[in-house]
Design a protein around this motif. Structure first.
Motif, mmCIF file in Angstrom:
data_model
loop_
_atom_site.group_PDB
_atom_site.id
_atom_site.type_symbol
_atom_site.label_atom_id
_atom_site.label_comp_id
_atom_site.label_asym_id
_atom_site.label_seq_id
_atom_site.Cartn_x
_atom_site.Cartn_y
_atom_site.Cartn_z
ATOM 1 N N GLY A 45 93.095 -45.939 44.506
ATOM 2 C CA GLY A 45 93.703 -46.341 45.770
ATOM 3 C C GLY A 45 93.214 -45.491 46.928
ATOM 4 O O GLY A 45 93.328 -44.265 46.877
ATOM 5 N N VAL A 46 92.691 -46.142 47.973
ATOM 6 C CA VAL A 46 92.197 -45.390 49.128
ATOM 7 C C VAL A 46 92.891 -45.828 50.411
ATOM 8 O O VAL A 46 92.271 -46.077 51.441
ATOM 9 C CB VAL A 46 90.662 -45.492 49.261
ATOM 10 C CG1 VAL A 46 89.984 -44.639 48.235
ATOM 11 C CG2 VAL A 46 90.176 -46.936 49.174
ATOM 12 N N GLY A 47 94.226 -45.916 50.330
ATOM 13 C CA GLY A 47 95.016 -45.913 51.543
ATOM 14 C C GLY A 47 95.054 -44.483 52.061
ATOM 15 O O GLY A 47 94.291 -43.612 51.620
ATOM 16 N N THR A 48 95.962 -44.215 52.981
ATOM 17 C CA THR A 48 96.031 -42.866 53.560
ATOM 18 C C THR A 48 96.263 -41.810 52.495
ATOM 19 O O THR A 48 95.605 -40.755 52.489
ATOM 20 C CB THR A 48 97.138 -42.801 54.618
ATOM 21 O OG1 THR A 48 96.873 -43.762 55.649
ATOM 22 C CG2 THR A 48 97.198 -41.416 55.240
ATOM 23 N N ILE A 49 97.187 -42.066 51.562
ATOM 24 C CA ILE A 49 97.490 -41.075 50.528
ATOM 25 C C ILE A 49 96.271 -40.836 49.638
ATOM 26 O O ILE A 49 95.914 -39.693 49.330
ATOM 27 C CB ILE A 49 98.695 -41.529 49.682
ATOM 28 C CG1 ILE A 49 99.985 -41.446 50.518
ATOM 29 C CG2 ILE A 49 98.843 -40.664 48.435
ATOM 30 C CD1 ILE A 49 100.408 -40.037 50.888
ATOM 31 N N GLY A 50 95.601 -41.900 49.229
ATOM 32 C CA GLY A 50 94.427 -41.746 48.387
ATOM 33 C C GLY A 50 93.303 -41.015 49.105
ATOM 34 O O GLY A 50 92.616 -40.165 48.511
ATOM 35 N N LEU A 51 93.091 -41.317 50.376
ATOM 36 C CA LEU A 51 92.052 -40.628 51.142
ATOM 37 C C LEU A 51 92.386 -39.151 51.308
ATOM 38 O O LEU A 51 91.506 -38.286 51.222
ATOM 39 C CB LEU A 51 91.881 -41.300 52.506
ATOM 40 C CG LEU A 51 91.258 -42.704 52.466
ATOM 41 C CD1 LEU A 51 91.388 -43.387 53.814
ATOM 42 C CD2 LEU A 51 89.795 -42.636 52.042
ATOM 43 N N LEU A 52 93.666 -38.849 51.517
ATOM 44 C CA LEU A 52 94.070 -37.443 51.592
ATOM 45 C C LEU A 52 93.903 -36.749 50.242
ATOM 46 O O LEU A 52 93.545 -35.566 50.189
ATOM 47 C CB LEU A 52 95.519 -37.336 52.070
ATOM 48 C CG LEU A 52 95.744 -37.582 53.566
ATOM 49 C CD1 LEU A 52 97.239 -37.665 53.877
ATOM 50 C CD2 LEU A 52 95.100 -36.485 54.406
ATOM 51 N N ALA A 53 94.131 -37.481 49.149
ATOM 52 C CA ALA A 53 93.897 -36.910 47.825
ATOM 53 C C ALA A 53 92.432 -36.528 47.662
ATOM 54 O O ALA A 53 92.094 -35.453 47.141
ATOM 55 C CB ALA A 53 94.315 -37.894 46.736
ATOM 56 N N CYS A 54 91.544 -37.405 48.114
ATOM 57 C CA CYS A 54 90.108 -37.112 48.057
ATOM 58 C C CYS A 54 89.775 -35.885 48.909
ATOM 59 O O CYS A 54 89.057 -34.977 48.450
ATOM 60 C CB CYS A 54 89.308 -38.311 48.549
ATOM 61 S SG CYS A 54 89.365 -39.790 47.510
ATOM 62 N N ALA A 55 90.263 -35.873 50.138
ATOM 63 C CA ALA A 55 89.956 -34.767 51.042
ATOM 64 C C ALA A 55 90.481 -33.443 50.505
ATOM 65 O O ALA A 55 89.801 -32.405 50.580
ATOM 66 C CB ALA A 55 90.550 -35.051 52.423
#
Length: 371
Positions: free
Chosen positions: A173-183
């Motif tokens: 999942g690359v909503g905001t939470i997923g993108l923050l997880a990646c970052a």
């Protein structure tokens, strides 16, 4: 110190599914231990959207009108008796707790879990416990301060997962939470961060802006005919993912940020032997799991609920600039009076020009010099 008199401050109030009204409300002086905050920026999130669309979020249903919003930052305008750590004019991030995340008496702003409900931050001003108002570093904007809340979700999850340098990380999942997880994984020194979704545009965004090293768009499949069929398909898709990413043995840490049953099932199969699956997404209430696969390979399945004792670290991390391209997460801005339109846009996922919607920020009319 007495607050400026605002007999009619405005709040975006949810009365039921898609029934959101901007009401005038009386502004009361802050009580003992409280500070009054002019809210400058509030980010809309998935739980807000569930309340807006359905009048409930999981088991938590509206029992009275509720002000949504809990990702926020603003300016202290007044302090109540006993408050020593804040002064009017101070810039702060708003932590939405009254008590902490696993407490039986938990109260969380914008949640219908408890009654009477505790109103959230989609209002011009609010009184809030001073001990959970955190001064913003000078180089952190109000919108970045609002992102401290979803970032805290990932900090808490990363602590529970014992995320450490050199690990491989898979994010569903690359909503905001997923993108923050990646970052966040990259800021921890992960050796490889990859992401999976069903939305090609979001995956392209994650790759082009450096959130993920590699991405994969899951192919559409017919609806499973039975739980057994679903588990079989999940294993097949998991095998496909490991092949595509060239990670035959799996990933050290898997962040599941969708809450979708197929992704939860795949997460177990894509973790390495002895790895960890961190459940962050809140969606499916009841899930069939391949527990034998987890047990035989000692894959730990961990839950993560919101956060605790994370805000100072979140703000320090934001100030450090170790998280790249966070400003790209905020794709749209609306005034408080247009909150219903903002929710409708978030529902669609694309704007009138066909551009992707990620994080929407709501402003409350604070002068631009304070933004």
């Amino acid at each position: 110190m007495s607050p400026t008199v605002l007999p009619n401050h405005q709040a975006a109030v949810l009365y039921g599914p898609k029934d959101l009204r901007v009401d005038d409300r009386t502004l009361w002086p802050p009580q003992h231990g409280q500070a009054q905050v002019a809210i400058v920026a509030t980010g809309l999130c998935g739980s807000d959207l569930h309340y807006y669309l359905h009048g409930r979020n999981g088991d938590f249903a509206l029992q009275a009108p509720l002000v949504l919003g809990h990702e926020a930052a603003g300016i202290v305008t007044a302090v109540g008796p006993g408050v020593k750590n804040l002064v009017p004019g101070q810039r702060v991030a708003v932590e939405a707790w009254c008590r902490y995340n696993l407490c039986k008496n938990l109260r969380f702003a914008s949640s219908a879990k408890t009654f009477p409900h505790l109103d959230g931050t989609l209002q011009e001003r609010m009184n809030h416990p001073a001990h959970v108002l955190h001064p913003l570093p000078d180089n952190v904007s109000f919108e970045e301060g609002a992102l401290a809340e979803p970032l805290s979700v990932l900090l808490h999850a990363s602590r529970r997962a014992a995320l450490s340098p050199g690990q491989t990380v898979l994010v569903y999942g690359v909503g905001t939470i997923g993108l923050l997880a990646c970052a966040l994984a990259k800021s921890y020194g992960s050796s490889r961060v990859v992401a999976v979704d069903i939305n090609q545009a979001r995956l392209a965004f994650a790759k082009s802006h450096g959130f993920a090293d590699d991405v994969f768009c899951l192919p559409a499949t017919p609806r499973a005919k039975s739980p057994e069929d679903q588990l079989r398909k999940a294993k097949e898709n998991a095998d496909l993912l490991l092949e595509v990413f060239g990670e035959e043995n799996g990933f050290d840490v898997v962040f599941e940020c969708t809450g979708a049953e197929p992704c939860i099932q795949m997460a177990i199969h894509t973790a390495i032997t002895g790895g960890r699956v961190m459940l962050i997404g809140m969606g499916t209430r009841s899930t069939s799991l391949p527990l034998s696969a987890a047990a035989l390979r000692e894959v730990d399945i961990q839950g993560s609920f919101r956060y605790a004792n994370t805000y100072p670290d979140a703000l320090d991390l934001l100030a450090s600039r170790k998280l790249q391209n966070l400003d790209k997460l905020v794709t749209h801005h609306f005034d408080l009076s247009d909150t219903a339109h903002a929710f409708d846009l978030l529902t669609r996922g694309v704007d009138e020009q066909g551009d992707m919607v990620l994080k929407i920020m709501i402003g409350s009319g604070t002068p631009p010099s304070h933004r």
